[in-house]
Design a protein around this motif. Structure first.
Motif: not given
Length: 194
Positions: A36, A38, A54-55, A57-59, A61-62, A65
């Motif tokens: 991912k 970032l 996945v959960q 990594a997305e947490y 990343e967001r 950001r």
């Protein structure tokens, strides 16, 4: 069954991860990107339980950001790795812990140094010159210990990574066919073919 490798060199970090999404003995997908991006100079390879990875990594990343939006600059790699480790450690002490192992690599644009962090599912973190997670680590760490050069060029780093991938292909019973490889340096993140 996830396999990920990372190594640092003169002004760069190379991160590689297999592309197989599997559960038990079943391959569900063969083109999964387990790295991912970032921020412009930070990336993270993740491995572990499929839903958790996945959960989480997305947490991450967001939230990284969101930090960049609020503060008009991105987190530096040491700060980002520390926040990620803390988040993983906090989840361990909750009712729903994440079973995720991470390799966080980045290029610090203020000090012009590459950074690589090894983080496991217990929230343990260490800054390292090279790292591996998964079954591939059993074969790759000795190769990385022998052939890693902190002053190596990108081509030499990729050659060392290729040695690790070839060794896993030769010695591991269940061999992933493809790997995604990404490099982060002063110019940002880019994907390369091995």
């Amino acid at each position: 069954m996830d396999i990920s490798f990372a190594l640092t060199g003169k002004g760069y970090v190379i991160v590689a991860a297999d592309t197989v999404a599997a559960r038990s003995i079943v391959k569900m997908k063969v083109d999964e990107d387990k790295i991912k991006v970032l921020s412009p100079h930070l990336l993270m390879a993740y491995s572990g339980e499929p839903g958790d990875t996945v959960q989480f990594a997305e947490y991450v990343e967001r939230n990284i950001r969101l930090y960049q939006i609020r503060n008009t600059h991105a987190l530096r790699p040491p700060s980002a790795a520390s926040w990620i480790r803390r988040t993983l450690a906090d989840s361990l002490r909750s009712r729903k812990p994440y079973a995720v192992n991470l390799l966080v690599g980045g290029y610090d644009t203020s000090t012009h140094n590459p950074h690589l962090y090894w983080i496991d599912y217990l929230g343990t973190m260490s800054e390292v010159p090279f790292a591996a997670h998964g079954y591939g680590a059993y074969f790759a760490l000795s190769l990385l210990d022998r052939y890693h050069d902190p002053e190596a060029s990108v081509e030499e780093g990729l050659a060392t990574l290729k040695r690790c991938i070839d060794e896993v292909a030769k010695r591991l019973v269940v061999n992933p066919e493809k790997y995604k490889v990404k490099i982060v340096d002063k110019d940002g993140v880019r994907e390369v073919e091995i």
